[in-house]
Design a protein around this motif. Structure first.
Motif, mmCIF file in Angstrom:
data_model
loop_
_atom_site.group_PDB
_atom_site.id
_atom_site.type_symbol
_atom_site.label_atom_id
_atom_site.label_comp_id
_atom_site.label_asym_id
_atom_site.label_seq_id
_atom_site.Cartn_x
_atom_site.Cartn_y
_atom_site.Cartn_z
ATOM 1 N N ARG A 77 0.842 -1.204 0.000
ATOM 2 C CA ARG A 77 0.000 0.000 0.000
ATOM 3 C C ARG A 77 0.872 1.247 0.000
ATOM 4 O O ARG A 77 0.632 2.190 -0.763
ATOM 5 C CB ARG A 77 -0.927 -0.020 1.224
ATOM 6 C CG ARG A 77 -1.866 1.166 1.279
ATOM 7 C CD ARG A 77 -2.900 1.059 2.396
ATOM 8 N NE ARG A 77 -2.372 0.561 3.653
ATOM 9 C CZ ARG A 77 -2.799 -0.545 4.272
ATOM 10 N NH1 ARG A 77 -3.762 -1.270 3.769
ATOM 11 N NH2 ARG A 77 -2.256 -0.910 5.412
ATOM 12 N N GLU A 78 1.915 1.254 0.821
ATOM 13 C CA GLU A 78 2.829 2.399 0.879
ATOM 14 C C GLU A 78 3.571 2.575 -0.450
ATOM 15 O O GLU A 78 3.727 3.686 -0.952
ATOM 16 C CB GLU A 78 3.825 2.206 2.020
ATOM 17 C CG GLU A 78 4.780 3.360 2.188
ATOM 18 C CD GLU A 78 5.743 3.142 3.342
ATOM 19 O OE1 GLU A 78 6.872 3.648 3.247
ATOM 20 O OE2 GLU A 78 5.380 2.465 4.330
ATOM 21 N N PHE A 79 4.033 1.465 -1.026
ATOM 22 C CA PHE A 79 4.737 1.548 -2.303
ATOM 23 C C PHE A 79 3.833 2.103 -3.398
ATOM 24 O O PHE A 79 4.230 2.988 -4.155
ATOM 25 C CB PHE A 79 5.290 0.172 -2.718
ATOM 26 C CG PHE A 79 5.922 0.225 -4.078
ATOM 27 C CD1 PHE A 79 7.187 0.765 -4.251
ATOM 28 C CD2 PHE A 79 5.238 -0.230 -5.195
ATOM 29 C CE1 PHE A 79 7.763 0.852 -5.515
ATOM 30 C CE2 PHE A 79 5.799 -0.153 -6.453
ATOM 31 C CZ PHE A 79 7.067 0.391 -6.614
ATOM 32 N N VAL A 80 2.605 1.585 -3.497
ATOM 33 C CA VAL A 80 1.677 2.040 -4.539
ATOM 34 C C VAL A 80 1.380 3.525 -4.372
ATOM 35 O O VAL A 80 1.399 4.278 -5.347
ATOM 36 C CB VAL A 80 0.376 1.199 -4.531
ATOM 37 C CG1 VAL A 80 -0.705 1.838 -5.387
ATOM 38 C CG2 VAL A 80 0.665 -0.219 -5.017
ATOM 39 N N ALA A 81 1.135 3.971 -3.157
ATOM 40 C CA ALA A 81 0.845 5.391 -2.926
ATOM 41 C C ALA A 81 2.030 6.255 -3.364
ATOM 42 O O ALA A 81 1.848 7.283 -4.037
ATOM 43 C CB ALA A 81 0.514 5.630 -1.455
ATOM 44 N N GLY A 82 3.239 5.858 -2.989
ATOM 45 C CA GLY A 82 4.425 6.609 -3.380
ATOM 46 C C GLY A 82 4.658 6.572 -4.877
ATOM 47 O O GLY A 82 5.021 7.580 -5.490
ATOM 48 N N MET A 83 4.455 5.421 -5.473
ATOM 49 C CA MET A 83 4.637 5.284 -6.914
ATOM 50 C C MET A 83 3.660 6.194 -7.664
ATOM 51 O O MET A 83 4.052 6.886 -8.608
ATOM 52 C CB MET A 83 4.428 3.831 -7.339
ATOM 53 C CG MET A 83 4.635 3.590 -8.821
ATOM 54 S SD MET A 83 4.237 1.912 -9.333
ATOM 55 C CE MET A 83 2.467 1.967 -9.276
ATOM 56 N N LEU A 84 2.426 6.210 -7.237
ATOM 57 C CA LEU A 84 1.422 7.055 -7.910
ATOM 58 C C LEU A 84 1.757 8.538 -7.770
ATOM 59 O O LEU A 84 1.592 9.297 -8.732
ATOM 60 C CB LEU A 84 0.017 6.763 -7.354
ATOM 61 C CG LEU A 84 -0.554 5.390 -7.702
ATOM 62 C CD1 LEU A 84 -1.860 5.165 -6.982
ATOM 63 C CD2 LEU A 84 -0.692 5.224 -9.200
ATOM 64 N N ARG A 85 2.233 8.952 -6.594
ATOM 65 C CA ARG A 85 2.640 10.351 -6.414
ATOM 66 C C ARG A 85 3.777 10.703 -7.366
ATOM 67 O O ARG A 85 3.770 11.741 -8.010
ATOM 68 C CB ARG A 85 3.091 10.613 -4.975
ATOM 69 C CG ARG A 85 1.968 10.884 -4.014
ATOM 70 C CD ARG A 85 2.477 11.406 -2.667
ATOM 71 N NE ARG A 85 3.486 10.542 -2.044
ATOM 72 C CZ ARG A 85 3.202 9.494 -1.273
ATOM 73 N NH1 ARG A 85 1.955 9.172 -1.034
ATOM 74 N NH2 ARG A 85 4.175 8.776 -0.750
ATOM 75 N N ARG A 86 4.753 9.820 -7.442
ATOM 76 C CA ARG A 86 5.929 10.085 -8.272
ATOM 77 C C ARG A 86 5.571 10.083 -9.756
ATOM 78 O O ARG A 86 6.041 10.937 -10.510
ATOM 79 C CB ARG A 86 6.991 9.035 -7.995
ATOM 80 C CG ARG A 86 7.541 9.163 -6.581
ATOM 81 C CD ARG A 86 8.367 7.981 -6.193
ATOM 82 N NE ARG A 86 9.648 7.996 -6.873
ATOM 83 C CZ ARG A 86 10.453 6.945 -6.932
ATOM 84 N NH1 ARG A 86 10.100 5.802 -6.389
ATOM 85 N NH2 ARG A 86 11.606 7.027 -7.544
ATOM 86 N N VAL A 87 4.767 9.143 -10.189
ATOM 87 C CA VAL A 87 4.392 9.043 -11.602
ATOM 88 C C VAL A 87 3.553 10.259 -12.013
ATOM 89 O O VAL A 87 3.645 10.713 -13.147
ATOM 90 C CB VAL A 87 3.649 7.710 -11.868
ATOM 91 C CG1 VAL A 87 2.969 7.712 -13.229
ATOM 92 C CG2 VAL A 87 4.623 6.550 -11.766
ATOM 93 N N ALA A 88 2.787 10.796 -11.074
ATOM 94 C CA ALA A 88 1.917 11.931 -11.378
ATOM 95 C C ALA A 88 2.700 13.220 -11.588
ATOM 96 O O ALA A 88 2.181 14.161 -12.204
ATOM 97 C CB ALA A 88 0.891 12.132 -10.268
ATOM 98 N N THR A 89 3.938 13.289 -11.107
ATOM 99 C CA THR A 89 4.732 14.505 -11.300
ATOM 100 C C THR A 89 5.208 14.576 -12.744
ATOM 101 O O THR A 89 5.391 13.558 -13.409
ATOM 102 C CB THR A 89 5.953 14.546 -10.347
ATOM 103 O OG1 THR A 89 6.792 13.442 -10.633
ATOM 104 C CG2 THR A 89 5.518 14.548 -8.896
ATOM 105 N N THR A 90 5.448 15.775 -13.214
ATOM 106 C CA THR A 90 5.814 15.973 -14.622
ATOM 107 C C THR A 90 7.215 16.527 -14.768
ATOM 108 O O THR A 90 7.419 17.604 -15.303
ATOM 109 C CB THR A 90 4.838 16.936 -15.318
ATOM 110 O OG1 THR A 90 4.831 18.151 -14.581
ATOM 111 C CG2 THR A 90 3.454 16.361 -15.396
ATOM 112 N N SER A 91 8.210 15.819 -14.268
ATOM 113 C CA SER A 91 9.566 16.309 -14.477
ATOM 114 C C SER A 91 10.420 15.253 -15.118
ATOM 115 O O SER A 91 10.128 14.149 -15.269
ATOM 116 C CB SER A 91 10.198 16.788 -13.197
ATOM 117 O OG SER A 91 9.990 15.952 -12.118
#
Length: 91
Positions: A77-91
């Motif tokens: 759950r922690e990994f998925v939440a972090g992954m989604l936050r990171r993927v959502a960024t546009t850099s």
């Protein structure tokens, strides 16, 4: 300057690329975005969590990626939440 991933990481990434192929294109988009943008520089623990995620069912990942559910496993759950936050960024 970015360094090249280790041969072990490169082999694992190649294997995971095949496992990212899914029936749901929405799931594929998230998986491939993580794999291409973050996998090489993530910790072995994060890479292992991604491998565990790839063992999950498409329908479950679709629910998690669209905010309609969360993995029961706290580490995943922690990994998925972090992954989604990171993927959502546009850099």
């Amino acid at each position: 300057m970015t360094s090249s991933p280790s041969p072990e990481t490169a082999d694992l990434k190649r294997r995971y690329q095949w496992q990212c192929r899914r029936g749901a294109s929405e799931v594929e988009v998230v998986l491939y975005a993580y794999l291409e943008r973050f996998f090489d520089t993530d910790t072995p623990q994060q890479q292992a969590a991604f491998g565990r995620l790839l063992e999950c069912e498409d329908v479950d990942m679709l629910d998690w990626f669209t905010g309609h559910g969360q993995p029961e496993d706290p580490e995943l759950r922690e990994f998925v939440a972090g992954m989604l936050r990171r993927v959502a960024t546009t850099s």
